[in-house]
Design an enzyme around this catalytic site. Structure first.
Site, mmCIF file in Angstrom:
data_model
loop_
_atom_site.group_PDB
_atom_site.id
_atom_site.type_symbol
_atom_site.label_atom_id
_atom_site.label_comp_id
_atom_site.label_asym_id
_atom_site.label_seq_id
_atom_site.Cartn_x
_atom_site.Cartn_y
_atom_site.Cartn_z
ATOM 1 N N ASP A 135 56.473 33.263 69.760
ATOM 2 C CA ASP A 135 55.316 33.617 68.939
ATOM 3 C C ASP A 135 54.026 33.622 69.747
ATOM 4 O OD1 ASP A 135 57.044 33.684 66.763
ATOM 5 O OD2 ASP A 135 56.646 31.602 66.214
ATOM 6 N N LYS A 136 53.072 34.374 69.257
ATOM 7 C CA LYS A 136 51.775 34.499 69.931
ATOM 8 C C LYS A 136 51.164 33.140 70.242
ATOM 9 C CE LYS A 136 47.059 36.209 69.184
ATOM 10 N NZ LYS A 136 46.139 36.919 68.255
#
Length: 307
Positions: A135-136
């Site tokens: 995830d970012k």
């Protein structure tokens, strides 16, 4: 055109619900494919509301990713290992892995296009070289394929669970168990489509996470080591929420009241183990938790550790 065929193992009330689960896409995306005439049940076109019976054969013609003019960008990234086949990157928090939703710049892929001479093409122009993602706002290690043979090998290792991905996370509350396994089904949240959620059996895809407690803090936090057996979207974050111990700093699954002045969840992919796609050598890479993560641990360490 990528053509895929699925056989329903159970009945579904709607075709779009069945397809969204099989393709791991939103229901609206599945419905769009159906409305475009790209989906057939038993060889015949069907509506999104068409019920799917156990044993039905569903065919979907998925269009190839549209060509994107991705520009190489001189974005600083930490490449911890590189050879002619693979690169292992320690991704910082806040960096999106690949382009999507109109975001064509400022991603890890843009940085890779600048730094590396070649990337695998199996995932098309949207995700060149990307075998798996994080995830970012999750930091840590991921492996990048520099050619298609390496990509196929790494993908097979992930599928066969011989590629080991390990994480550290600081969670809210005091975990009682020393170790354990969370074995559930995860899919799109029934009312909030930007979230994932634990769902009843048959409503999502199986998700298995193993965990071990590293340290408990008197102030009400626990540092936990996680090992993924499967790799569903937001898997560790969803499982922590499910257990009642969301990850500190998680803006989606965590507490509304955030502490420690963080920009995202304290979740870090600290160890990656794989077989080299060319030589077969078993390789392990490690990356220490980033400074902002360590800063929080140092603050908590000032209080007495709960044994």
């Amino acid at each position: 055109m990528n053509r895929r065929t699925f056989t329903a193992e159970r009945a579904f009330d709607r075709l779009d619900v069945f397809l969204s689960e099989q393709l791991s896409v939103t229901r609206s995306a599945a419905k769009k494919l159906i409305e475009e005439g790209a989906v057939a049940v038993g060889g015949h076109a069907a509506k999104a509301s068409h019920p799917v019976k156990e044993g039905d054969v569903v065919e979907a013609a998925i269009p190839e990713p549209k060509a994107l003019d991705l520009t190489p960008e001189d974005i600083p990234i930490d490449i911890v290992y590189e050879d002619e086949d693979i690169a292992v990157v320690n991704k910082p928090q806040g960096l999106t892995v690949h382009a999507g939703n109109g975001n064509l710049s400022g991603t890890l892929v843009n940085a890779l296009l600048f730094r590396l001479r070649s990337l695998s093409s199996i995932n098309g122009v949207v995700r060149p070289g990307i075998v798996h993602r994080i995830d970012k706002d999750t930091s840590g290690l991921l492996v990048v394929a520099k050619n298609d043979a390496a990509h196929l090998s790494l993908s097979e290792q992930i599928a066969k669970k011989t590629c080991r991905r390990e994480y550290l996370a600081l969670c809210e509350g005091i975990w009682k168990e020393e170790c354990g396994t969370v074995d559930t089904y995860i899919g799109r949240h029934p009312t909030d489509r930007i979230k994932m959620a634990v769902l009843p059996e048959g409503k999502g895809r199986r998700a298995v996470t193993h965990y071990d407690v590293v340290k408990r803090y008197r102030r009400g936090y626990t540092l936990v080591h996680f090992s993924l057996e499967t790799g569903r979207t937001h898997q560790i974050r969803v499982h922590c929420r499910y257990l009642g111990h969301p990850i500190v700093g998680d803006p989606v699954y965590g507490s509304k009241k955030q502490k420690f002045d963080l920009n995202g969840q304290l979740l870090h992919a600290f160890r990656l183990t794989l077989d080299h796609p060319r030589t077969g050598e078993r390789m392990t890479f490690e990356a220490p938790v980033p400074e902002y993560f360590q800063r929080v641990l140092d603050v908590l360490a000032k209080s007495e550790t709960v044994q």
